[in-house]
Motif scaffolding. Structure first.
Motif, short mmCIF file in Angstrom:
data_model
loop_
_atom_site.label_atom_id
_atom_site.label_comp_id
_atom_site.label_asym_id
_atom_site.label_seq_id
_atom_site.Cartn_x
_atom_site.Cartn_y
_atom_site.Cartn_z
N VAL A 1 4.59 -8.89 8.00
CA VAL A 1 3.18 -9.14 7.67
C VAL A 1 2.34 -8.16 8.47
CG1 VAL A 1 1.30 -10.82 7.68
CG2 VAL A 1 3.65 -11.57 7.20
N VAL A 2 1.57 -7.34 7.77
CA VAL A 2 0.79 -6.30 8.44
C VAL A 2 -0.70 -6.48 8.15
CG1 VAL A 2 2.68 -4.63 8.40
CG2 VAL A 2 1.04 -4.68 6.52
N ASN A 3 -1.49 -5.97 9.07
CA ASN A 3 -2.94 -5.96 8.93
C ASN A 3 -3.34 -4.53 8.60
OD1 ASN A 3 -5.56 -6.95 9.01
ND2 ASN A 3 -5.77 -6.65 11.21
N LYS A 4 -3.62 -4.27 7.32
CA LYS A 4 -3.91 -2.90 6.86
C LYS A 4 -5.36 -2.51 7.17
CE LYS A 4 -5.13 -1.66 2.69
NZ LYS A 4 -6.17 -0.62 2.93
N PRO A 5 -5.56 -1.32 7.73
CA PRO A 5 -6.93 -0.89 7.98
C PRO A 5 -7.63 -0.39 6.72
CG PRO A 5 -5.40 0.84 8.65
CD PRO A 5 -4.56 -0.35 8.23
N GLN A 6 -8.94 -0.44 6.73
CA GLN A 6 -9.71 0.14 5.64
C GLN A 6 -9.43 1.64 5.58
OE1 GLN A 6 -14.03 0.72 6.02
NE2 GLN A 6 -14.29 -0.41 4.10
N GLY A 7 -9.30 2.18 4.36
CA GLY A 7 -9.07 3.62 4.19
C GLY A 7 -7.63 4.00 4.00
N MET A 8 -6.70 3.07 4.19
CA MET A 8 -5.27 3.37 4.02
C MET A 8 -4.80 2.93 2.64
SD MET A 8 -1.91 2.04 6.17
CE MET A 8 -1.85 3.30 7.44
N VAL A 9 -4.14 3.86 1.92
CA VAL A 9 -3.53 3.54 0.63
C VAL A 9 -2.22 2.81 0.88
CG1 VAL A 9 -2.55 4.55 -1.48
CG2 VAL A 9 -4.61 5.54 -0.47
N THR B 1 0.23 6.88 3.81
CA THR B 1 0.15 5.54 3.23
C THR B 1 0.85 4.51 4.10
OG1 THR B 1 2.20 5.58 1.94
CG2 THR B 1 0.27 6.65 0.95
N LEU B 2 0.64 3.26 3.76
CA LEU B 2 1.33 2.18 4.46
C LEU B 2 2.84 2.32 4.33
CD1 LEU B 2 1.17 -0.53 6.00
CD2 LEU B 2 1.10 -1.67 3.78
N VAL B 3 3.31 2.73 3.16
CA VAL B 3 4.76 2.91 2.95
C VAL B 3 5.31 3.98 3.88
CG1 VAL B 3 6.46 3.85 1.32
CG2 VAL B 3 4.94 2.00 0.61
N ASN B 4 4.60 5.10 4.04
CA ASN B 4 5.05 6.13 4.97
C ASN B 4 5.21 5.56 6.38
OD1 ASN B 4 3.03 7.91 2.94
ND2 ASN B 4 4.99 8.88 3.41
N ALA B 5 4.25 4.74 6.78
CA ALA B 5 4.30 4.13 8.11
C ALA B 5 5.44 3.12 8.21
CB ALA B 5 2.97 3.46 8.42
N LEU B 6 5.65 2.33 7.16
CA LEU B 6 6.72 1.33 7.17
C LEU B 6 8.10 1.98 7.25
CD1 LEU B 6 5.33 -1.13 4.48
CD2 LEU B 6 5.74 -1.69 6.88
N LEU B 7 8.28 3.09 6.53
CA LEU B 7 9.57 3.77 6.55
C LEU B 7 9.91 4.31 7.94
CD1 LEU B 7 9.48 5.69 3.16
CD2 LEU B 7 10.93 3.75 3.75
#
Length: 305
Positions: free
Chosen positions: A91-99, A110-116
């Motif tokens: 469970v993540v808290n996504k910042p404004q401005g991130m796809v 993107t969030l996926v790039n960060a998750l990987l």
């Protein structure tokens, strides 16, 4: 490759095939859908039809959505605000401005790039471009979302989204003063008939229900909590604009003249609750309003004194 089937009911008869599919596949553009039809990926009662085919009651629509062309999605060392993590979910808290995930024209950051970069084990159900992604929130919407770390978790979470059993609550700042302390907006949504990048309230759209409650009335604005009974694209943004109270800072559905130096709409996914895919227990998470949101509220509260 993904296959979908629909049986045409009375309220969809006489619709063009491409219009019907645009309403059903909200994340696909009209041109993408027309290409699907032209390339023979859509059949009506087993036969190929053109985009302008008028649907009839009990028509069986079969759609084959080909796998996206493989993308080389690179892990990136981007900080993540992780609210909770175990072997099945993050469970993540996504910042404004991130796809949330890579798409045409957006392949990094993107969030996926960060998750990987953070976790190698993500569900593969949504393909290489969207590993682990069960649901999305808009680029300029901040807040909580859940990511699946394996296919079993993904399937069980997706089922909860489908049957609307998840708890999903947002905080929004809208233009104007809402008179009623609470209310429900029940208005069908689909692709705008002219401006295809937009969603609109349309007669033949998919049912969409938003419940709202006033949290605070400020100068020419109202802070509201919105709870989703359904989860359509841009649902809160379109519904609030539909009743004459668009979100502050919304560049698509809001006022052209903006009062604050904002990067997008004032919308924060504050609460998310679901049945854990392995334990079967209900768990719920919340996140505090981010700095951009608090800044605007403080300005308004000072003006309201």
């Amino acid at each position: 490759m993904e296959n979908k089937q629909f049986i045409i009911e009375q309220d969809s008869t006489n619709l063009r095939l491409d219009v019907f599919l645009s309403n059903q596949l909200e994340d696909k553009s009209r041109s993408y859908i027309q290409n699907l039809i032209e390339e023979g990926n859509v059949k009506i009662n087993g036969a190929l039809k053109k985009s302008n085919y008028k649907l009839r009651i009990n028509d069986e629509v079969e759609i084959t959505i080909p796998e996206p062309i493989g993308l080389n999605i690179e892990p990136e060392n981007i900080p993540l605000d992780i609210v909770y993590e175990d072997a099945d979910v993050i469970v993540v808290n996504k910042p404004q401005g991130m796809v949330v995930h890579p798409a045409a024209g957006v392949y990094n950051g993107t969030l996926v790039n960060a998750l990987l970069n953070h976790c190698k084990d993500l569900s593969g159900i949504n393909g290489v471009a969207r590993p682990g992604i069960v649901h999305r929130i808009d680029k300029d919407t901040s807040g909580i979302l859940v990511v699946a770390k394996n296919d079993n978790a993904h399937n069980k979470l997706a089922e909860q989204f489908k049957d609307h059993s998840m708890t999903r609550s947002y905080v929004a700042l809208v233009e104007g003063i809402l008179k009623n302390d609470e209310g429900t907006i029940d208005a069908p949504l689909g692709r705008h008939p002219v401006e295809r990048v937009k969603i609109a309230v349309i007669k033949d759209g998919r049912r969409a229900v938003t419940h709202y409650k006033v949290l605070e009335r400020l100068k020419n604005t109202t802070l509201v909590e919105c709870s989703l009974e359904t989860g359509r694209t841009h649902q809160i943004r379109v519904h609030m604009a539909h009743i004459g109270h668009p979100l502050v800072g919304d560049p698509v559905y809001g006022y052209k003249k903006q009062r604050f130096n904002l990067d997008g709409q004032m919308l924060h996914a504050k609460k998310l609750g679901f049945i854990h895919p392995k334990s079967g227990e209900y768990i719920e998470f919340q996140s505090e309003l981010p700095d951009y949101f608090v800044r605007v509220l403080n300005i308004l509260r000072n003006e309201f004194k």
